[in-house]
Design a protein around this motif. Structure first.
Motif, mmCIF file in Angstrom:
data_model
loop_
_atom_site.group_PDB
_atom_site.id
_atom_site.type_symbol
_atom_site.label_atom_id
_atom_site.label_comp_id
_atom_site.label_asym_id
_atom_site.label_seq_id
_atom_site.Cartn_x
_atom_site.Cartn_y
_atom_site.Cartn_z
ATOM 1 N N ILE A 131 53.417 23.092 -16.353
ATOM 2 C CA ILE A 131 52.390 23.968 -16.330
ATOM 3 C C ILE A 131 51.604 23.388 -17.464
ATOM 4 N N PRO A 132 50.056 23.245 -16.884
ATOM 5 C CA PRO A 132 49.278 22.494 -17.991
ATOM 6 C C PRO A 132 48.989 23.339 -19.155
ATOM 7 N N MET A 133 49.052 22.699 -20.170
ATOM 8 C CA MET A 133 48.834 23.225 -21.527
ATOM 9 C C MET A 133 47.562 23.694 -21.944
ATOM 10 N N THR A 134 47.246 24.782 -22.768
ATOM 11 C CA THR A 134 45.959 25.047 -23.236
ATOM 12 C C THR A 134 45.470 24.303 -24.192
ATOM 13 N N VAL A 135 44.122 24.178 -24.683
ATOM 14 C CA VAL A 135 43.617 23.394 -25.896
ATOM 15 C C VAL A 135 44.424 23.911 -27.173
ATOM 16 N N GLU A 136 44.707 25.362 -27.225
ATOM 17 C CA GLU A 136 45.443 25.721 -28.154
ATOM 18 C C GLU A 136 46.748 25.296 -28.448
ATOM 19 N N ARG A 137 47.495 25.307 -27.390
ATOM 20 C CA ARG A 137 48.723 24.534 -27.419
ATOM 21 C C ARG A 137 48.864 23.207 -27.597
ATOM 22 N N LEU A 138 48.075 22.579 -27.221
ATOM 23 C CA LEU A 138 47.968 21.082 -27.388
ATOM 24 C C LEU A 138 47.611 20.863 -28.988
ATOM 25 N N GLU A 139 46.739 21.791 -29.642
ATOM 26 C CA GLU A 139 46.421 21.376 -30.982
ATOM 27 C C GLU A 139 47.804 21.771 -31.674
ATOM 28 N N TRP A 140 48.420 22.971 -31.265
ATOM 29 C CA TRP A 140 49.538 23.147 -31.933
ATOM 30 C C TRP A 140 50.695 22.103 -32.035
ATOM 31 N N GLU A 141 50.764 21.628 -30.934
ATOM 32 C CA GLU A 141 51.845 20.501 -30.510
ATOM 33 C C GLU A 141 51.434 19.497 -31.730
ATOM 34 N N HIS A 142 50.209 18.866 -31.634
ATOM 35 C CA HIS A 142 49.538 17.717 -32.550
ATOM 36 C C HIS A 142 49.784 18.178 -33.959
ATOM 37 N N ILE A 143 49.675 19.552 -34.477
ATOM 38 C CA ILE A 143 50.055 19.948 -35.724
ATOM 39 C C ILE A 143 51.258 19.540 -36.188
ATOM 40 N N GLN A 144 51.994 19.957 -35.156
ATOM 41 C CA GLN A 144 53.597 20.066 -35.415
ATOM 42 C C GLN A 144 54.083 18.550 -35.617
ATOM 43 N N ARG A 145 53.632 17.761 -34.774
ATOM 44 C CA ARG A 145 53.927 16.201 -34.837
ATOM 45 C C ARG A 145 53.316 15.727 -36.317
ATOM 46 N N ILE A 146 52.187 16.074 -36.640
ATOM 47 C CA ILE A 146 51.578 15.637 -38.030
ATOM 48 C C ILE A 146 52.558 16.218 -39.143
ATOM 49 N N LEU A 147 52.896 17.494 -38.942
ATOM 50 C CA LEU A 147 53.733 18.081 -40.108
ATOM 51 C C LEU A 147 55.239 17.498 -40.254
#
Length: 179
Positions: A131-147
């Motif tokens: 299922i394609p992800m929302t922009v909010e979900r993509l941002e969340w994923e990026h923040i988790q990676r950097i964290l």
């Protein structure tokens, strides 16, 4: 002889339901509600499979992947979580997990991820389309990676993202859905 499976999950209702369902599919299932209990079970029994909940009551399931991998080197380890992210998926795989599924996951998808198929069962279904992800979900994923790259340090992560620390904390408090 039935293949043996260990379920590490602090949610007693979910663990019991999953154990019953997997037992009906031909597995000999044991349940542990803490990492310590899972390690004791792994020391006594050579499990073929294990499922690990990512968020346990007192700690993270991530910290139990490497010890379980060492105790059960031949077992397939599957991480199950209601808080799936790309960062935690990558981290879990690096620690020794074989696969990672987001809850809710049905029994067929769990068996497929474990690569288990009983002789009398029907072929497992093909994986569903992403299922394609929302922009909010993509941002969340990026923040988790950097964290994760900053070992969970909020201040360092905020600096890396060029974001105020409080803004980052607010964003971390919100868990976006996939759709």
């Amino acid at each position: 002889m039935k293949p043996k499976l260990l379920i590490l999950d602090d949610n007693e209702v979910f663990a019991a339901t999953l154990a019953r369902s997997l037992g009906r599919r031909g597995l000999d299932v044991s349940v542990a509600h803490s990492g310590e209990a899972a390690m004791q079970a792994a020391a006594q029994t050579a499990f073929d499979y294990a499922t690990i909940d990512l968020h346990l009551a007192s700690d993270s399931g991530l910290q139990w992947i490497a010890p379980l991998r060492q105790a059960l080197p031949q077992a397939r380890l599957l991480v199950l979580t209601g808080y799936a992210s790309i960062a935690t998926t990558v981290h879990a795989i690096k620690l020794g997990a074989d696969d990672y599924l987001a809850k809710p996951a049905n029994v067929d998808s769990i068996l497929s991820a474990l690569q288990f198929q009983a002789e009398e069962s029907a072929p497992l279904p093909e994986p569903q389309q992403l299922i394609p992800m929302t922009v909010e979900r993509l941002e969340w994923e990026h923040i988790q990676r950097i964290l994760i790259e900053n070992q969970g340090n909020i201040s360092s992560t905020a600096r890396a993202l060029n974001m105020h620390r409080r803004t980052l904390q607010r964003k971390l408090g919100k868990k976006p859905v996939s759709k």
